[in-house]
Design an enzyme around this catalytic site. Structure first.
Site, PDB file in Angstrom:
ATOM      1  N   HIS A 130      17.115 151.805 -17.523  1.00  0.00           N
ATOM      2  CA  HIS A 130      17.637 152.697 -18.564  1.00  0.00           C
ATOM      3  C   HIS A 130      16.490 153.235 -19.416  1.00  0.00           C
ATOM      4  O   HIS A 130      16.479 153.093 -20.645  1.00  0.00           O
ATOM      5  CB  HIS A 130      18.673 151.976 -19.422  1.00  0.00           C
ATOM      6  CG  HIS A 130      19.661 152.917 -20.060  1.00  0.00           C
ATOM      7  ND1 HIS A 130      20.964 152.571 -20.293  1.00  0.00           N
ATOM      8  CD2 HIS A 130      19.536 154.194 -20.507  1.00  0.00           C
ATOM      9  CE1 HIS A 130      21.596 153.590 -20.864  1.00  0.00           C
ATOM     10  NE2 HIS A 130      20.746 154.582 -21.000  1.00  0.00           N
ATOM     11  N   GLU A 138      24.610 146.306 -17.959  1.00  0.00           N
ATOM     12  CA  GLU A 138      23.185 146.291 -18.240  1.00  0.00           C
ATOM     13  C   GLU A 138      22.834 145.133 -19.162  1.00  0.00           C
ATOM     14  O   GLU A 138      23.580 144.864 -20.103  1.00  0.00           O
ATOM     15  CB  GLU A 138      22.763 147.630 -18.867  1.00  0.00           C
ATOM     16  CG  GLU A 138      22.991 148.807 -17.932  1.00  0.00           C
ATOM     17  CD  GLU A 138      22.581 150.147 -18.543  1.00  0.00           C
ATOM     18  OE1 GLU A 138      22.109 150.165 -19.703  1.00  0.00           O
ATOM     19  OE2 GLU A 138      22.758 151.173 -17.874  1.00  0.00           O
ATOM     20  N   ARG A 141      25.849 157.741 -17.425  1.00  0.00           N
ATOM     21  CA  ARG A 141      26.334 156.411 -17.766  1.00  0.00           C
ATOM     22  C   ARG A 141      26.701 155.686 -16.478  1.00  0.00           C
ATOM     23  O   ARG A 141      27.262 156.269 -15.548  1.00  0.00           O
ATOM     24  CB  ARG A 141      27.540 156.465 -18.710  1.00  0.00           C
ATOM     25  CG  ARG A 141      27.170 156.743 -20.164  1.00  0.00           C
ATOM     26  CD  ARG A 141      26.385 155.585 -20.760  1.00  0.00           C
ATOM     27  NE  ARG A 141      26.056 155.748 -22.177  1.00  0.00           N
ATOM     28  CZ  ARG A 141      24.898 156.217 -22.620  1.00  0.00           C
ATOM     29  NH1 ARG A 141      23.980 156.627 -21.761  1.00  0.00           N
ATOM     30  NH2 ARG A 141      24.673 156.302 -23.912  1.00  0.00           N
TER      31      ARG A 141
END
Length: 319
Positions: free
Chosen positions: A284, A265, A236
């Site tokens: 991601h 993000e 994370r």
């Protein structure tokens, strides 16, 4: 009467049919409470299924009949687990089906940043390869180096397997628990975070985001790392203090970074990380293959059906 399920992401046709055979589906693009249609649907919903969205106390208070939330992810830091538990609402996730794919991504980041693959591929596209390469184009070996893995869950173990057997890497790991089977299988050593940072050539983060892991890696930790070491993060984003990382890269405290996750993000186009040649940044994509995303969606559908049928046997976070 079928239970009502709020779906907030698209599903493959086969999985949509499977869910619709079990429940009445009301589909939304997001979980924004600004939508009166969503608030109205929440009033009678038994289940939620999707990825992302902020499921907090305020959201849960709008859902008096909610029995289960099924997230199409392994992480659930966007969900107030305590608030769900107080209301006896099950939180389901997909912890097993993405393990190998995320470990592949992390190993890919190790290779990409160490061998400078994106940077040198871009050099060719720019027409800069006009003669034999010179030392300023050289990368760094991965094989026989030391990988430090922070967090030794499913993904950490899968990464250790790839690094040890595929690249003959030495494995150090830091986790709350020491695993005898990890030590034996991968010739790995359980150690303190400080020792891992001091000795690793590649520091790889597989941790979830919790109050304890928030900014676990910051200015102090970067100062301990080798100047020729690389940071790899596919856990994370907020486990790493991003400003401290930028400073460490600018001051050459570390050699580079391979990043699949970020504090915010999508990553801002103005982030200094995007202008650094020694940073490989991807959006991601840890679990983003066709096969794995289908398997995650299938697992999430099965999880929700099981939870609403009171047949939960696995993948439940809070009960």
């Amino acid at each position: 009467m079928k239970p009502i399920v709020l779906l907030y992401q698209d599903l493959p046709e086969k999985l949509y049919k499977k869910l619709s055979d079990f429940a009445d589906i009301k589909q939304f693009k997001t979980l924004s409470l600004d939508s009166s249609d969503l608030r109205s649907a929440l009033a009678n919903a038994s289940g939620l299924l999707g990825a992302g969205g902020n499921i907090d106390e305020k959201f849960i208070s709008q859902s008096p009949h909610l029995k289960a939330v099924s997230t199409v992810s392994v992480g659930y830091d966007n969900v107030d687990v305590n608030a769900l538990t107080k209301r006896n609402i099950k939180l389901m996730h997909t912890p097993t089906v993405l393990t190998d794919t995320v470990a592949d991504t992390m190993m890919g980041l190790v290779l990409a940043v160490a061998r400078r693959i994106p940077e040198l591929a871009d050099n060719i596209k720019q027409g800069l390869w006009v003669k034999g390469i010179t030392p300023d184009w050289y990368g760094t070996d991965v094989h026989h180096k030391t990988m430090g893995i922070i967090g030794m869950g499913r993904i950490g173990k899968a990464l250790a397997q790839r690094a040890h057997f595929g690249f003959n890497m030495n494995i150090l790991y830091h986790s709350r628990t020491e695993y005898t089977e990890v030590n034996d299988k991968f010739a790995a050593k359980h150690c303190t975070l400080e020792v891992l940072l001091q000795q690793s050539d590649f520091v790889c983060i597989t941790l979830p985001l919790t109050p304890e892991t928030h900014h676990l890696i910051g200015q102090k930790q970067f100062s301990i790392m080798k100047p020729d070491a690389y940071l790899i993060n596919a856990g994370r984003g907020a486990v790493v203090d991003e400003l401290a990382l930028i400073s460490a890269l600018e001051q050459k405290e570390i050699a580079g970074a391979g990043l699949d996750v970020f504090e915010k993000e999508p990553l801002s186009s103005s982030s200094p990380l995007l202008t650094m040649k020694n940073v490989v940044a991807v959006p991601h994509i840890g679990s983003a293959t066709k096969e794995t995303r289908y398997a995650m969606a299938e697992c999430a559908v099965d999880n929700l059906i099981a939870a609403l049928s009171d047949q939960v046997k696995e993948n439940c976070v809070n009960f």
